[in-house]
Motif scaffolding. Structure first.
Motif, PDB file in Angstrom:
ATOM      1  N   LEU A  17       0.803  -1.219   0.000  1.00 32.82           N
ATOM      2  CA  LEU A  17       0.000   0.000   0.000  1.00 32.82           C
ATOM      3  C   LEU A  17       0.841   1.277   0.000  1.00 32.82           C
ATOM      4  N   ALA A  18       2.125   1.188   0.262  1.00 31.68           N
ATOM      5  CA  ALA A  18       2.971   2.375   0.341  1.00 31.68           C
ATOM      6  C   ALA A  18       2.977   3.199  -0.949  1.00 31.68           C
ATOM      7  N   PRO A  19       3.109   2.594  -2.143  1.00 29.18           N
ATOM      8  CA  PRO A  19       3.079   3.420  -3.356  1.00 29.18           C
ATOM      9  C   PRO A  19       1.752   4.148  -3.546  1.00 29.18           C
ATOM     10  N   ALA A  20       0.644   3.525  -3.182  1.00 26.19           N
ATOM     11  CA  ALA A  20      -0.659   4.170  -3.318  1.00 26.19           C
ATOM     12  C   ALA A  20      -0.766   5.373  -2.381  1.00 26.19           C
ATOM     13  N   ALA A  21      -0.233   5.237  -1.172  1.00 24.50           N
ATOM     14  CA  ALA A  21      -0.265   6.350  -0.226  1.00 24.50           C
ATOM     15  C   ALA A  21       0.602   7.500  -0.715  1.00 24.50           C
ATOM     16  N   ALA A  22       1.735   7.181  -1.302  1.00 20.43           N
ATOM     17  CA  ALA A  22       2.613   8.230  -1.818  1.00 20.43           C
ATOM     18  C   ALA A  22       1.958   8.972  -2.972  1.00 20.43           C
ATOM     19  N   LEU A  23       1.228   8.279  -3.821  1.00 20.80           N
ATOM     20  CA  LEU A  23       0.551   8.922  -4.942  1.00 20.80           C
ATOM     21  C   LEU A  23      -0.629   9.764  -4.484  1.00 20.80           C
ATOM     22  N   ALA A  24      -1.245   9.385  -3.372  1.00 20.71           N
ATOM     23  CA  ALA A  24      -2.429  10.098  -2.891  1.00 20.71           C
ATOM     24  C   ALA A  24      -2.084  11.446  -2.276  1.00 20.71           C
ATOM     25  N   GLN A  25      -0.839  11.630  -1.841  1.00 18.19           N
ATOM     26  CA  GLN A  25      -0.448  12.879  -1.208  1.00 18.19           C
ATOM     27  C   GLN A  25      -0.212  13.951  -2.259  1.00 18.19           C
ATOM     28  N   ALA A  26      -0.894  15.058  -2.093  1.00 17.52           N
ATOM     29  CA  ALA A  26      -0.714  16.171  -3.021  1.00 17.52           C
ATOM     30  C   ALA A  26       0.503  16.981  -2.587  1.00 17.52           C
ATOM     31  N   GLU A  27       1.172  17.539  -3.555  1.00 15.37           N
ATOM     32  CA  GLU A  27       2.331  18.370  -3.237  1.00 15.37           C
ATOM     33  C   GLU A  27       1.837  19.708  -2.709  1.00 15.37           C
ATOM     34  N   TRP A  28       2.411  20.133  -1.587  1.00 17.20           N
ATOM     35  CA  TRP A  28       2.040  21.408  -0.993  1.00 17.20           C
ATOM     36  C   TRP A  28       3.280  22.256  -0.861  1.00 17.20           C
ATOM     37  N   PRO A  29       3.311  23.491  -1.154  1.00 16.43           N
ATOM     38  CA  PRO A  29       2.222  24.278  -1.703  1.00 16.43           C
ATOM     39  C   PRO A  29       2.153  24.160  -3.222  1.00 16.43           C
ATOM     40  N   ALA A  30       0.976  24.047  -3.732  1.00 20.51           N
ATOM     41  CA  ALA A  30       0.757  24.031  -5.177  1.00 20.51           C
ATOM     42  C   ALA A  30       0.652  25.482  -5.645  1.00 20.51           C
ATOM     43  N   ALA A  31       0.353  25.669  -6.881  1.00 21.00           N
ATOM     44  CA  ALA A  31       0.231  27.024  -7.432  1.00 21.00           C
ATOM     45  C   ALA A  31      -1.127  27.617  -7.053  1.00 21.00           C
ATOM     46  N   LYS A  32      -1.411  27.647  -5.776  1.00 23.84           N
ATOM     47  CA  LYS A  32      -2.677  28.151  -5.261  1.00 23.84           C
ATOM     48  C   LYS A  32      -2.369  29.211  -4.210  1.00 23.84           C
ATOM     49  N   THR A  33      -3.126  30.265  -4.182  1.00 27.27           N
ATOM     50  CA  THR A  33      -2.900  31.341  -3.225  1.00 27.27           C
ATOM     51  C   THR A  33      -3.251  30.891  -1.811  1.00 27.27           C
ATOM     52  N   ILE A  34      -2.386  31.233  -0.868  1.00 26.46           N
ATOM     53  CA  ILE A  34      -2.630  30.966   0.542  1.00 26.46           C
ATOM     54  C   ILE A  34      -3.316  32.204   1.119  1.00 26.46           C
ATOM     55  N   THR A  35      -4.378  32.001   1.862  1.00 24.21           N
ATOM     56  CA  THR A  35      -5.112  33.107   2.472  1.00 24.21           C
ATOM     57  C   THR A  35      -4.871  33.094   3.978  1.00 24.21           C
ATOM     58  N   TYR A  36      -4.405  34.227   4.486  1.00 19.19           N
ATOM     59  CA  TYR A  36      -4.215  34.392   5.919  1.00 19.19           C
ATOM     60  C   TYR A  36      -5.351  35.280   6.423  1.00 19.19           C
ATOM     61  N   VAL A  37      -6.281  34.691   7.163  1.00 16.66           N
ATOM     62  CA  VAL A  37      -7.454  35.419   7.632  1.00 16.66           C
ATOM     63  C   VAL A  37      -7.152  36.064   8.979  1.00 16.66           C
ATOM     64  N   VAL A  38      -7.334  37.389   9.013  1.00 21.06           N
ATOM     65  CA  VAL A  38      -7.209  38.165  10.242  1.00 21.06           C
ATOM     66  C   VAL A  38      -8.629  38.513  10.682  1.00 21.06           C
ATOM     67  N   PRO A  39      -9.042  38.108  11.889  1.00 20.92           N
ATOM     68  CA  PRO A  39     -10.433  38.306  12.292  1.00 20.92           C
ATOM     69  C   PRO A  39     -10.751  39.693  12.857  1.00 20.92           C
ATOM     70  N   PHE A  40      -9.913  40.666  12.550  1.00 23.20           N
ATOM     71  CA  PHE A  40     -10.117  42.029  13.035  1.00 23.20           C
ATOM     72  C   PHE A  40      -9.855  43.019  11.905  1.00 23.20           C
ATOM     73  N   THR A  41     -10.189  44.287  12.140  1.00 23.51           N
ATOM     74  CA  THR A  41     -10.011  45.309  11.106  1.00 23.51           C
ATOM     75  C   THR A  41      -8.534  45.580  10.836  1.00 23.51           C
ATOM     76  N   ALA A  42      -8.283  46.145   9.676  1.00 24.54           N
ATOM     77  CA  ALA A  42      -6.910  46.485   9.290  1.00 24.54           C
ATOM     78  C   ALA A  42      -6.354  47.558  10.223  1.00 24.54           C
ATOM     79  N   GLY A  43      -5.072  47.440  10.526  1.00 24.41           N
ATOM     80  CA  GLY A  43      -4.393  48.437  11.341  1.00 24.41           C
ATOM     81  C   GLY A  43      -4.172  48.036  12.779  1.00 24.41           C
ATOM     82  N   GLY A  44      -4.863  47.010  13.251  1.00 28.06           N
ATOM     83  CA  GLY A  44      -4.679  46.555  14.628  1.00 28.06           C
ATOM     84  C   GLY A  44      -3.462  45.650  14.766  1.00 28.06           C
ATOM     85  N   SER A  45      -3.159  45.258  15.980  1.00 26.93           N
ATOM     86  CA  SER A  45      -1.970  44.437  16.227  1.00 26.93           C
ATOM     87  C   SER A  45      -2.044  43.083  15.523  1.00 26.93           C
TER      88      SER A  45
END
Length: 131
Positions: A17-45
């Motif tokens: 099963l090892a080869p199947a598990a290796a194929l199932a893992q996606a490479e990270w990071p892919a060419a996809k934007t990472i979003t960092y969510v800040v739960p407060f307004t801009a300008g705060g700490s």
């Protein structure tokens, strides 16, 4: 002898099963934007720390990182948004004491579970509070 046969069978099954598990893992990071969510307004700490962190992540990962401010309900709106996001590693959250401890004692029905809906990645900073 049965123990050795069972152990050998389990080892062979794991190797098969090892080869199947290796194929199932996606490479990270892919060419996809990472979003960092800040739960407060801009300008705060929390926003300032999030922007500094996103710049460093962008440099080290060679990947686009966008800061997305989602203020409201003492950080609860941003927390609920991230809790419903796909758990693929492309949505990061700047959680604080209010989003993960205080809101749970203030609001009866949070739209997220501060323990089950999030996985800690790193402690980014400390901010002392004085009463």
């Amino acid at each position: 002898m049965p123990f050795i046969q069972r152990a050998a069978g389990l080892l062979l099954a794991a190797l098969a099963l090892a080869p199947a598990a290796a194929l199932a893992q996606a490479e990270w990071p892919a060419a996809k934007t990472i979003t960092y969510v800040v739960p407060f307004t801009a300008g705060g700490s929390t926003d300032i720390v999030g922007r500094i962190l996103s710049n460093k992540l962008q440099e080290s990962l060679h990947q686009s990182v966008v800061v997305d401010n989602k203020p409201g309900q003492a950080g609860g709106i941003g927390a609920a948004y991230v809790a419903k996001a796909a758990p693929d590693g492309y949505t990061l959250f700047g959680g604080t004491i209010s989003t993960h401890a205080i809101n749970a004692s203030l609001y009866k029905n949070l739209p997220y579970d501060p323990v089950k809906d999030f996985a800690p990645v790193s402690l980014v900073g400390r901010l002392p509070n004085v009463l």
